[in-house]
Design a protein around this motif. Structure first.
Motif, PDB file in Angstrom:
ATOM      1  N   CYS A  32      37.911 -30.817  20.745  1.00  0.00           N
ATOM      2  CA  CYS A  32      37.240 -29.804  19.848  1.00  0.00           C
ATOM      3  C   CYS A  32      36.733 -30.705  18.527  1.00  0.00           C
ATOM      4  O   CYS A  32      35.851 -30.304  17.647  1.00  0.00           O
ATOM      5  CB  CYS A  32      37.968 -28.584  19.332  1.00  0.00           C
ATOM      6  N   ASP A  33      37.101 -31.877  18.210  1.00  0.00           N
ATOM      7  CA  ASP A  33      36.885 -32.792  17.252  1.00  0.00           C
ATOM      8  C   ASP A  33      35.734 -33.564  17.445  1.00  0.00           C
ATOM      9  O   ASP A  33      34.991 -33.960  16.505  1.00  0.00           O
ATOM     10  CB  ASP A  33      38.117 -33.687  16.732  1.00  0.00           C
ATOM     11  N   VAL A  34      35.229 -33.524  18.793  1.00  0.00           N
ATOM     12  CA  VAL A  34      33.942 -34.149  19.016  1.00  0.00           C
ATOM     13  C   VAL A  34      32.945 -33.152  19.622  1.00  0.00           C
ATOM     14  O   VAL A  34      31.931 -33.513  19.496  1.00  0.00           O
ATOM     15  CB  VAL A  34      34.549 -35.040  20.317  1.00  0.00           C
ATOM     16  N   TYR A  35      33.166 -31.880  20.292  1.00  0.00           N
ATOM     17  CA  TYR A  35      32.301 -31.191  20.598  1.00  0.00           C
ATOM     18  C   TYR A  35      32.665 -29.817  20.072  1.00  0.00           C
ATOM     19  O   TYR A  35      33.538 -29.526  19.724  1.00  0.00           O
ATOM     20  CB  TYR A  35      32.439 -30.925  22.309  1.00  0.00           C
ATOM     21  N   ASP A  36      31.588 -28.812  20.219  1.00  0.00           N
ATOM     22  CA  ASP A  36      31.517 -27.373  20.092  1.00  0.00           C
ATOM     23  C   ASP A  36      32.242 -26.918  21.204  1.00  0.00           C
ATOM     24  O   ASP A  36      31.378 -26.892  22.194  1.00  0.00           O
ATOM     25  CB  ASP A  36      30.335 -26.975  19.620  1.00  0.00           C
ATOM     26  N   VAL A  37      33.525 -26.539  21.260  1.00  0.00           N
ATOM     27  CA  VAL A  37      34.135 -26.019  22.542  1.00  0.00           C
ATOM     28  C   VAL A  37      34.239 -24.620  22.490  1.00  0.00           C
ATOM     29  O   VAL A  37      34.732 -23.911  21.595  1.00  0.00           O
ATOM     30  CB  VAL A  37      35.422 -27.021  22.671  1.00  0.00           C
ATOM     31  N   THR A  38      34.037 -24.215  23.618  1.00  0.00           N
ATOM     32  CA  THR A  38      34.288 -22.638  24.017  1.00  0.00           C
ATOM     33  C   THR A  38      35.021 -22.582  25.141  1.00  0.00           C
ATOM     34  O   THR A  38      34.658 -23.138  26.159  1.00  0.00           O
ATOM     35  CB  THR A  38      32.779 -21.926  23.936  1.00  0.00           C
ATOM     36  N   ILE A  39      36.000 -21.503  25.091  1.00  0.00           N
ATOM     37  CA  ILE A  39      36.646 -20.986  26.452  1.00  0.00           C
ATOM     38  C   ILE A  39      36.116 -19.740  26.671  1.00  0.00           C
ATOM     39  O   ILE A  39      36.228 -18.764  25.865  1.00  0.00           O
ATOM     40  CB  ILE A  39      38.142 -21.172  26.314  1.00  0.00           C
ATOM     41  N   LEU A  40      35.192 -19.554  27.893  1.00  0.00           N
ATOM     42  CA  LEU A  40      34.861 -18.509  28.171  1.00  0.00           C
ATOM     43  C   LEU A  40      35.667 -17.583  29.323  1.00  0.00           C
ATOM     44  O   LEU A  40      35.833 -18.265  30.464  1.00  0.00           O
ATOM     45  CB  LEU A  40      33.294 -18.419  28.749  1.00  0.00           C
ATOM     46  N   SER A  41      36.487 -16.691  28.865  1.00  0.00           N
ATOM     47  CA  SER A  41      37.371 -16.146  30.182  1.00  0.00           C
ATOM     48  C   SER A  41      36.412 -14.885  30.564  1.00  0.00           C
ATOM     49  O   SER A  41      35.864 -13.985  29.875  1.00  0.00           O
ATOM     50  CB  SER A  41      38.585 -15.507  29.372  1.00  0.00           C
ATOM     51  N   LEU A  42      36.570 -14.933  31.969  1.00  0.00           N
ATOM     52  CA  LEU A  42      35.822 -13.712  32.578  1.00  0.00           C
ATOM     53  C   LEU A  42      36.281 -12.350  32.198  1.00  0.00           C
ATOM     54  O   LEU A  42      35.699 -11.459  32.039  1.00  0.00           O
ATOM     55  CB  LEU A  42      35.528 -14.024  34.075  1.00  0.00           C
ATOM     56  N   TRP A  43      37.616 -12.537  32.375  1.00  0.00           N
ATOM     57  CA  TRP A  43      38.327 -11.136  32.089  1.00  0.00           C
ATOM     58  C   TRP A  43      39.188 -11.308  30.955  1.00  0.00           C
ATOM     59  O   TRP A  43      39.978 -12.112  30.524  1.00  0.00           O
ATOM     60  CB  TRP A  43      39.181 -10.771  33.202  1.00  0.00           C
ATOM     61  N   HIS A  44      39.169  -9.974  30.093  1.00  0.00           N
ATOM     62  CA  HIS A  44      40.011  -9.848  28.975  1.00  0.00           C
ATOM     63  C   HIS A  44      41.208  -9.166  29.417  1.00  0.00           C
ATOM     64  O   HIS A  44      41.330  -7.994  29.500  1.00  0.00           O
ATOM     65  CB  HIS A  44      39.449  -9.296  27.927  1.00  0.00           C
ATOM     66  N   ILE A  45      42.325  -9.743  29.633  1.00  0.00           N
ATOM     67  CA  ILE A  45      43.758  -9.156  29.999  1.00  0.00           C
ATOM     68  C   ILE A  45      44.759  -9.371  29.161  1.00  0.00           C
ATOM     69  O   ILE A  45      45.832  -9.020  29.307  1.00  0.00           O
ATOM     70  CB  ILE A  45      44.004  -9.707  31.492  1.00  0.00           C
ATOM     71  N   GLY A  46      44.383 -10.021  27.931  1.00  0.00           N
ATOM     72  CA  GLY A  46      45.301 -10.410  26.829  1.00  0.00           C
ATOM     73  C   GLY A  46      44.893 -11.449  26.344  1.00  0.00           C
ATOM     74  O   GLY A  46      44.118 -12.222  26.756  1.00  0.00           O
ATOM     75  N   GLU A  47      45.503 -11.821  25.085  1.00  0.00           N
ATOM     76  CA  GLU A  47      45.411 -12.981  24.400  1.00  0.00           C
ATOM     77  C   GLU A  47      45.876 -14.334  25.148  1.00  0.00           C
ATOM     78  O   GLU A  47      46.736 -14.163  25.739  1.00  0.00           O
ATOM     79  CB  GLU A  47      45.792 -12.777  22.900  1.00  0.00           C
ATOM     80  N   PRO A  48      45.379 -15.553  24.668  1.00  0.00           N
ATOM     81  CA  PRO A  48      45.973 -16.574  25.403  1.00  0.00           C
ATOM     82  C   PRO A  48      47.465 -16.660  25.262  1.00  0.00           C
ATOM     83  O   PRO A  48      47.833 -16.596  24.091  1.00  0.00           O
ATOM     84  CB  PRO A  48      45.178 -17.851  24.799  1.00  0.00           C
ATOM     85  N   ARG A  49      48.161 -17.238  26.087  1.00  0.00           N
ATOM     86  CA  ARG A  49      49.461 -17.399  26.097  1.00  0.00           C
ATOM     87  C   ARG A  49      49.884 -18.821  25.613  1.00  0.00           C
ATOM     88  O   ARG A  49      51.062 -18.976  25.355  1.00  0.00           O
ATOM     89  CB  ARG A  49      50.217 -17.341  27.390  1.00  0.00           C
ATOM     90  N   PHE A  50      48.733 -19.751  25.616  1.00  0.00           N
ATOM     91  CA  PHE A  50      48.926 -21.110  24.963  1.00  0.00           C
ATOM     92  C   PHE A  50      48.467 -21.585  23.722  1.00  0.00           C
ATOM     93  O   PHE A  50      47.379 -20.664  23.523  1.00  0.00           O
ATOM     94  CB  PHE A  50      48.806 -22.147  25.996  1.00  0.00           C
ATOM     95  N   PRO A  51      48.795 -22.179  22.850  1.00  0.00           N
ATOM     96  CA  PRO A  51      48.304 -22.545  21.602  1.00  0.00           C
ATOM     97  C   PRO A  51      46.791 -23.038  21.661  1.00  0.00           C
ATOM     98  O   PRO A  51      46.444 -23.938  22.513  1.00  0.00           O
ATOM     99  CB  PRO A  51      49.164 -23.700  21.009  1.00  0.00           C
ATOM    100  N   ILE A  52      45.875 -22.481  20.723  1.00  0.00           N
ATOM    101  CA  ILE A  52      44.398 -22.764  20.636  1.00  0.00           C
ATOM    102  C   ILE A  52      44.381 -22.982  19.297  1.00  0.00           C
ATOM    103  O   ILE A  52      44.573 -22.498  18.225  1.00  0.00           O
ATOM    104  CB  ILE A  52      43.651 -21.437  21.130  1.00  0.00           C
TER     105      ILE A  52
END
Length: 369
Positions: A32-52
């Motif tokens: 993310c320091d080089v690119y504009d990064v998006t994580i697109l999750s198909l389903w919303h079943i809860g917030e990410p469990r790992f650090p973002i």
């Protein structure tokens, strides 16, 4: 907007707690320091469990109720994806599971984005699933690159799967514990880590442990994970009369169990790239693992940092485990070698390989077919 390339990682459900979700967060954070990064999750079943990282955008496409619409309207997912892709105009889309290419490819048609398939399954498992074969065939003709986690899978896709070599890249996963303090290995505790599912073959581990416990009951086995086989496995442990086994529910702080352990055991029937071996190695734990497809042979140097056991030899697995349990000197030698070997999976060189790949495919003017 700011001249940086826009990279999107497409994943099934970022709220799940698994290896794909963990490594996606790690790679997205590293880029993310080089690119504009998006994580697109198909389903919303809860917030990410790992650090973002705060610079990584996490977006959700659908909620659970839309599954009913998808069953009635097969192209619903493709339509939703296309609407999102047309609005965001990504330069590169990375399918965390190549199965997603069946919807992502038509959704991106004509939008100019390049597609990278990130294959987490091993080649032979893909052959068991017709839909995955169809996805791989689609990827071979529409994607700019296919990333495998192991050299063995790259060779199999090239030689048996007839994927053009120009599309294939080998990029292993990074360790999540780079630079962490090694386990002190002060207790007589062996651990196994993973979902309680058939793939991990914890039935087999319990039977092997019964052989070990009958000879030496000084050590304890902790199986860390949750899943549909929990009741079956606890009953089996009771039937085998095991007194030195405990089951620990899946935890966000699995590192604490690596810190408590002196040894890691893995009895999987198959893997893509077994993160538990890499995690254990990075904590300086000796390992005993079956040589399943794929990954263990590319992490374990047999007799140097662990033991790699032929898949059909339960007796040898028990014997090698007992050998390690009884020799602190051997544990120490394996631990030193494991920490050295874990340097191959530091983030910096893996990040560089991802950047090289993204730049290569994004700079190619060819439009995916």
């Amino acid at each position: 907007m700011n001249g940086r390339r826009k990279v999107c990682f497409v994943i099934e459900a970022m709220g799940s707690f698994g290896g794909e979700e963990r490594v996606t967060s790690m790679i997205a954070n590293a880029l993310c320091d080089v690119y504009d990064v998006t994580i697109l999750s198909l389903w919303h079943i809860g917030e990410p469990r790992f650090p973002i990282d705060g610079r990584v955008r996490v977006e959700y496409l659908m909620v659970r109720g839309e599954g009913r619409i998808m069953r009635m309207w097969p192209r619903y997912l493709t339509m939703r994806l296309r609407r999102r892709f047309a609005a965001r105009r990504y330069d590169v889309c990375v399918n965390v599971d190549p199965l997603l290419t069946l919807d992502v490819t038509p959704a991106l048609r004509g939008l100019g984005a390049r597609i990278i398939e990130w294959e987490h399954f091993n080649y032979h498992r893909t052959l068991d699933m017709p839909e995955r074969i169809r996805a791989l065939e689609t990827a071979a003709t529409h994607s700019a690159a296919i990333v495998t986690l192991t050299r063995r899978d790259l060779e199999l896709h090239r030689d048996e799967g007839r994927i053009p070599e120009r599309l294939l890249r080998h990029i292993p996963n990074p360790t999540p514990y780079e630079g962490d303090v090694p386990s002190p290995r002060g207790s007589g505790l062996a651990i196994a880590v993973g979902r309680l599912v058939l793939q991990k073959d914890f039935d087999r581990l319990l039977r092997i442990w019964a052989t070990i416990e009958a000879v030496d009951d000084a050590w304890e086995l902790a199986i860390v994970g949750s899943g549909p086989q929990r009741d079956h496995l606890t009953r089996l442990a009771d039937e085998l009369g095991l007194s030195r086994v405990r089951f620990v529910p899946a935890t966000d702080d699995v590192e604490a169990w690596y810190d408590r352990a002196s040894l890691l055991l893995m009895t999987s029937r198959y893997e893509g790239f077994p993160m538990v071996l890499l995690e254990a190695q990075s904590k300086g734990l000796p390992v005993v693992a079956f040589d399943c497809d794929t990954g263990p042979a590319e992490i374990i140097d047999d007799g140097a940092n662990g033991y790699l056991i032929p898949q059909d030899d339960d007796a040898l697995f028990a014997e090698r485990t007992l050998t390690l349990m009884r020799s602190r000197d051997l544990q120490d030698r394996f631990a030193t070698a494991a920490l050295e070997r874990s340097r191959d999976h530091r983030m910096a060189p893996i990040r560089s390989r991802w950047i090289d790949l993204i730049e290569s495919v994004a700079s190619d003017p060819a439009e995916p077919r």
